[in-house]
Design a protein around this motif. Structure first.
Motif, PDB file in Angstrom:
ATOM      1  N   ASP A  55      22.347  -4.298   5.939  1.00  0.00           N
ATOM      2  CA  ASP A  55      22.271  -3.435   4.710  1.00  0.00           C
ATOM      3  C   ASP A  55      21.212  -2.583   4.826  1.00  0.00           C
ATOM      4  N   LEU A  56      20.569  -2.259   5.717  1.00  0.00           N
ATOM      5  CA  LEU A  56      19.299  -1.262   5.613  1.00  0.00           C
ATOM      6  C   LEU A  56      19.806   0.042   6.089  1.00  0.00           C
ATOM      7  N   PRO A  57      19.123   1.107   5.500  1.00  0.00           N
ATOM      8  CA  PRO A  57      19.449   2.275   6.031  1.00  0.00           C
ATOM      9  C   PRO A  57      18.351   2.488   7.125  1.00  0.00           C
ATOM     10  N   PRO A  58      18.576   4.034   7.943  1.00  0.00           N
ATOM     11  CA  PRO A  58      17.769   4.181   8.749  1.00  0.00           C
ATOM     12  C   PRO A  58      16.392   4.432   8.251  1.00  0.00           C
ATOM     13  N   LEU A  59      15.515   3.525   8.892  1.00  0.00           N
ATOM     14  CA  LEU A  59      14.140   3.358   8.241  1.00  0.00           C
ATOM     15  C   LEU A  59      13.449   4.703   8.389  1.00  0.00           C
ATOM     16  N   ASN A  60      13.289   5.221   9.612  1.00  0.00           N
ATOM     17  CA  ASN A  60      12.143   6.341   9.944  1.00  0.00           C
ATOM     18  C   ASN A  60      12.754   7.643   9.185  1.00  0.00           C
ATOM     19  N   ALA A  61      14.173   7.803   9.329  1.00  0.00           N
ATOM     20  CA  ALA A  61      14.570   8.999   8.805  1.00  0.00           C
ATOM     21  C   ALA A  61      14.526   9.067   7.529  1.00  0.00           C
ATOM     22  N   THR A  62      14.644   7.909   6.660  1.00  0.00           N
ATOM     23  CA  THR A  62      14.471   7.870   5.036  1.00  0.00           C
ATOM     24  C   THR A  62      13.051   8.226   4.764  1.00  0.00           C
ATOM     25  N   PHE A  63      12.042   7.288   5.598  1.00  0.00           N
ATOM     26  CA  PHE A  63      10.579   7.499   5.428  1.00  0.00           C
ATOM     27  C   PHE A  63      10.207   8.960   5.410  1.00  0.00           C
ATOM     28  N   GLN A  64      10.597   9.419   6.689  1.00  0.00           N
ATOM     29  CA  GLN A  64      10.174  10.888   7.034  1.00  0.00           C
ATOM     30  C   GLN A  64      10.599  11.988   6.192  1.00  0.00           C
ATOM     31  N   ALA A  65      11.946  11.795   5.490  1.00  0.00           N
ATOM     32  CA  ALA A  65      12.525  12.681   4.645  1.00  0.00           C
ATOM     33  C   ALA A  65      11.815  12.755   3.151  1.00  0.00           C
ATOM     34  N   PHE A  66      11.474  11.485   2.723  1.00  0.00           N
ATOM     35  CA  PHE A  66      10.855  11.280   1.459  1.00  0.00           C
ATOM     36  C   PHE A  66       9.337  11.804   1.731  1.00  0.00           C
ATOM     37  N   HIS A  67       8.686  11.457   2.743  1.00  0.00           N
ATOM     38  CA  HIS A  67       7.466  11.838   2.755  1.00  0.00           C
ATOM     39  C   HIS A  67       7.076  13.313   3.004  1.00  0.00           C
ATOM     40  N   VAL A  68       7.921  13.998   3.959  1.00  0.00           N
ATOM     41  CA  VAL A  68       7.780  15.307   4.126  1.00  0.00           C
ATOM     42  C   VAL A  68       8.341  16.007   2.781  1.00  0.00           C
ATOM     43  N   GLY A 121       0.756  -1.189  -0.161  1.00  0.00           N
ATOM     44  CA  GLY A 121      -0.240   0.200   0.125  1.00  0.00           C
ATOM     45  C   GLY A 121       0.848   1.265  -0.048  1.00  0.00           C
ATOM     46  N   LEU A 122       0.192   2.483  -0.543  1.00  0.00           N
ATOM     47  CA  LEU A 122       0.924   3.431  -0.386  1.00  0.00           C
ATOM     48  C   LEU A 122       0.631   4.529   0.887  1.00  0.00           C
ATOM     49  N   HIS A 123       1.778   4.402   1.799  1.00  0.00           N
ATOM     50  CA  HIS A 123       1.681   5.478   2.948  1.00  0.00           C
ATOM     51  C   HIS A 123       1.500   6.862   2.852  1.00  0.00           C
ATOM     52  N   ILE A 124       0.603   7.626   3.119  1.00  0.00           N
ATOM     53  CA  ILE A 124       0.389   8.924   2.811  1.00  0.00           C
ATOM     54  C   ILE A 124       1.162   9.449   4.010  1.00  0.00           C
ATOM     55  N   LEU A 125       1.026   8.928   5.235  1.00  0.00           N
ATOM     56  CA  LEU A 125       1.900   9.583   6.431  1.00  0.00           C
ATOM     57  C   LEU A 125       2.073   8.674   7.377  1.00  0.00           C
ATOM     58  N   GLY A 126       2.924   8.655   8.401  1.00  0.00           N
ATOM     59  CA  GLY A 126       3.052   7.848   9.311  1.00  0.00           C
ATOM     60  C   GLY A 126       4.365   7.581  10.090  1.00  0.00           C
ATOM     61  N   TRP A 127       4.540   6.666  10.830  1.00  0.00           N
ATOM     62  CA  TRP A 127       5.836   6.828  11.838  1.00  0.00           C
ATOM     63  C   TRP A 127       6.153   5.115  11.641  1.00  0.00           C
ATOM     64  N   VAL A 128       7.462   5.055  11.480  1.00  0.00           N
ATOM     65  CA  VAL A 128       8.235   3.952  11.373  1.00  0.00           C
ATOM     66  C   VAL A 128       8.522   3.234  12.663  1.00  0.00           C
ATOM     67  N   ASP A 129       8.071   2.254  13.296  1.00  0.00           N
ATOM     68  CA  ASP A 129       8.335   1.494  14.245  1.00  0.00           C
ATOM     69  C   ASP A 129       9.720   0.570  13.742  1.00  0.00           C
ATOM     70  N   GLY A 130      11.011   0.961  13.739  1.00  0.00           N
ATOM     71  CA  GLY A 130      12.090   0.199  13.334  1.00  0.00           C
ATOM     72  C   GLY A 130      12.007  -1.311  14.107  1.00  0.00           C
ATOM     73  N   ALA A 131      11.991  -1.166  15.573  1.00  0.00           N
ATOM     74  CA  ALA A 131      12.442  -2.236  16.130  1.00  0.00           C
ATOM     75  C   ALA A 131      11.414  -3.440  15.751  1.00  0.00           C
ATOM     76  N   VAL A 140       3.109   2.859  11.372  1.00  0.00           N
ATOM     77  CA  VAL A 140       1.728   3.269  11.985  1.00  0.00           C
ATOM     78  C   VAL A 140       1.488   4.586  11.148  1.00  0.00           C
ATOM     79  N   GLY A 141       0.125   4.629  10.505  1.00  0.00           N
ATOM     80  CA  GLY A 141      -0.315   5.651   9.873  1.00  0.00           C
ATOM     81  C   GLY A 141      -1.408   5.626   8.822  1.00  0.00           C
ATOM     82  N   LEU A 142      -1.481   6.365   7.931  1.00  0.00           N
ATOM     83  CA  LEU A 142      -2.526   6.183   7.052  1.00  0.00           C
ATOM     84  C   LEU A 142      -1.897   5.596   5.525  1.00  0.00           C
ATOM     85  N   GLU A 143      -2.627   4.473   4.949  1.00  0.00           N
ATOM     86  CA  GLU A 143      -2.286   3.763   4.013  1.00  0.00           C
ATOM     87  C   GLU A 143      -3.384   3.384   2.982  1.00  0.00           C
ATOM     88  N   ILE A 144      -3.128   3.509   1.741  1.00  0.00           N
ATOM     89  CA  ILE A 144      -3.921   3.228   0.646  1.00  0.00           C
ATOM     90  C   ILE A 144      -3.635   1.922   0.347  1.00  0.00           C
TER      91      ILE A 144
END
Length: 450
Positions: free
Chosen positions: A314-327, A269-279, A284-288
Motif C-alpha cells: 500500500d506504499l507509494p514510491p518512497l524516494n520519488a514522493t519525497f524528492q518531488a515534495f522537497h524540491v 523530525g523535519l527533513h530539510i533534504l535527503g535521500w530515501v533508502d527504500g530497501a 540519509v540527510g539533514l533533519e531537525i
C-alpha cells in the motif's frame, strides 16, 4: 513493456504538458483584471497599453492550453476504460460542471476580451475580463474537485451495473464537491497559479529593463507583478501548511513518504533534504529532530505514523514522493526569498537598476512552473498504488483490451505533437515579447513594431 506503466507514463506526459498552461492563464487572468481596473480607475493610458499587451499573450496561452487538454479526455476512454466505468457517475458530473460553468463562461467572453477593445466600452471590457478570469478559476475548481475525490472519496456508494461490475454512484453531490481535501487543495493550487502569472509578468518586465526597452512600461509591470507575487507567496505558504496537515490526517502513507517518516510510530523530525533508502527504510540527510511532530501535532514528542505502519503493497514510491515534495518546497522558499529581495530593493527604484536581481527575475519564470509540476507529481505519485484512494487500485483501472504496442504508438505520437506545440508556443511568445507593447495601444509612445 508493462502496459500499466506505459499508460501512466502517457498520462503523466500529456497532463505535464497541459499543466504548463492552465496555471499561467489563471494567473495572467488575475493580472489582467488588476491592470484593467487600474486603467479604468486612473485613466492612465500606460495601463491600457499594458492590458492590451498581456491580453495578446493570454490569448496565445489559452489557445495552446485548450489544444493540449483535449487528449486527456480521450485517454480516459482508451487506456483507462475500467476506471472510467467505475467513476463515470462522479467524474462525469465534475467534468460536465466544468463545461457548463467554466469553459462556456471563459470561451464565451474571450472574443470580447481579445477583439472588443475598440468595439465596446471600457467598463464592459473589464466585465469581459472578469468573466474570463472567473471562468479560468471555475475550471480549476471542478478539476480539483474531481481529483480531490480520487484522493479523499466521499458522498458515494458502490453498486453493480447491468453486467454486474462495481460502479461508484453519487449519494450526496455536495459531499462529493466538498470532499475532505477539495477546498485546501484548491486554495493551494490557485495561489500557485497566481504566482505563476506574477512571475511571468516579472520576467518579461525584468528583461525589458535589462535591455533598456519600454522602461516605463516595465517599471509599472514589475510593481504590479511584485504585488501579486507577494500575495500569492503568502497564500501559498499558508495553504501549503493546511494541505500538509490534511494529507497527514487523511492519507498518512503519502504523508510518511513525503516527509521521509520511517518508524512505525515515534516523534518525527523535519527533513530539510535527503535521500530515501527504500530497501532499508531510512533517510540519509539533514533533519531537525521533533520539528515535524511540533508542526503537525503541536508537540515535539507526539508520535507520527511512519512508513513501517503500513503494508508494503500500500506504499507509494518512497524516494520519488519525497524528492518531488522537497524540491517543490525548496523552489517555493527560493521564490519567496526572491520576492523579499524585490520588496527590499523596490524603494527609490533600486530594483530597476540591480542587474543581478533583474536577471534572477528573468530566470525565475520557470520556478513556479517546475513547482506546479512537482506539486502535481507529489499528489499523484504519493497516492499510488490507488487510483481512487483505498477504493480502486491503479492497475484495476486499465482498459483490458489495450496492449502495450497501442500505448507506445500513441505515446510517441503525443510526444511529437506536444513537442511541436511547445516549440510553436515558445516561438510565438518570443515574437510577442520581442515586439513589445504596440504604439497604437498607447498613442503617446513611440511606435515599436517594425
Amino acid at each position: 513493456m508493462d502496459v500499466g506503466l506505459l499508460a501512466r507514463l502517457q498520462f503523466a506526459l500529456t497532463i505535464g504538458f497541459h499543466y504548463i498552461y492552465p496555471p499561467l492563464s489563471i494567473g495572467l487572468g488575475m493580472m489582467l483584471v488588476v491592470i484593467e481596473a487600474m486603467s479604468l480607475g486612473s485613466k492612465d493610458p500606460l495601463y491600457h497599453q499594458m492590458a492590451r499587451f498581456f491580453t495578446r499573450i493570454f490569448g496565445l496561452v489559452f489557445a495552446i492550453g485548450v489544444a493540449t487538454g483535449i487528449v486527456m479526455e480521450f485517454e480516459f476512454g482508451t487506456n483507462w476504460a475500467a476506471y472510467s466505468r467505475f467513476v463515470g457517475d462522479v467524474f462525469g458530473s465534475a467534468l460536465a460542471a466544468e463545461g457548463l460553468f467554466a469553459f462556456f463562461l471563459e470561451s464565451g467572453f474571450l472574443a470580447l476580451l481579445l477583439f472588443g477593445w475598440d468595439r465596446i466600452g471600457p467598463r464592459l471590457h473589464l466585465l469581459s475580463t472578469v468573466a474570463v478570469c472567473l471562468g479560468a478559476h471555475f475550471s480549476a475548481i471542478w478539476i480539483i474537485v474531481a481529483n480531490s475525490w480520487m484522493q479523499t472519496p466521499a458522498g458515494y456508494h458502490v453498486v453493480a451495473d447491468a453486467a454486474g461490475r462495481p460502479r461508484a454512484e453519487i449519494t450526496d453531490f455536495w459531499a462529493v464537491v466538498f470532499n475532505p481535501s477539495s477546498v485546501d487543495r484548491l486554495l493551494h493550487t490557485i495561489a500557485a497559479a497566481w504566482a505563476t502569472g506574477a512571475f511571468f509578468v516579472l520576467s518579461i518586465a525584468a528583461y525589458y529593463l535589462l535591455k533598456r526597452r519600454h522602461e516605463t512600461f516595465a517599471r509599472a509591470s514589475m510593481r504590479i507583478g511584485l504585488a501579486l507575487a507577494t500575495v500569492a507567496a503568502l497564500a501559498s505558504i499558508a495553504t501549503g501548511d493546511l494541505s500538509a496537515r490534511l494529507v497527514a490526517r487523511y492519507q498518512p502513507e503519502k504523508f510518511a513518504a513525503m516527509e521521509g517518516v520511517m518508524k512505525a510510530s515515534a516523534p518525527a523530525g523535519l527533513h530539510i533534504l535527503g535521500w530515501v533508502d527504500g530497501a532499508n527504510q531510512r533517510v540519509v540527510g539533514l533533519e531537525i529532530p521533533g520539528l515535524l511532530s511540533r508542526m503537525i501535532a503541536g508537540d515535539a514528542s507526539a508520535a507520527i505514523p511512519g512508513v513501517q505502519s503500513f503494508p508494503l503493497g500500500d506504499l507509494p514510491p518512497l524516494n520519488a514522493t519525497f524528492q518531488a515534495f522537497h524540491v517543490m518546497v525548496a523552489i517555493g522558499m527560493t521564490l519567496a526569498a526572491l520576492i523579499a529581495c524585490g520588496l527590499i530593493y523596490l524603494p527609490k527604484g533600486r530594483l530597476f537598476r540591480t542587474r543581478w536581481l533583474l536577471w534572477s527575475f528573468v530566470g525565475a519564470v520557470v520556478g513556479p512552473q517546475i513547482a506546479n509540476q512537482l506539486g502535481w507529481a507529489t499528489a499523484e505519485i504519493g497516492r499510488q498504488p490507488w487510483i481512487v484512494y483505498r477504493v480502486m487500485r491503479t492497475i484495476d483501472g486499465l482498459s483490458p483490451v489495450v496492449g502495450s504496442s497501442h500505448v507506445i504508438f500513441s505515446l510517441v505520437l503525443f510526444t511529437l505533437v506536444y513537442t511541436l506545440l511547445f516549440v510553436l508556443f515558445l516561438y510565438l511568445l518570443n515574437e510577442e515579447i520581442q515586439h513589445g507593447p504596440l504604439a497604437e495601444d498607447h498613442p503617446g509612445e513611440e511606435r515599436h513594431r517594425a
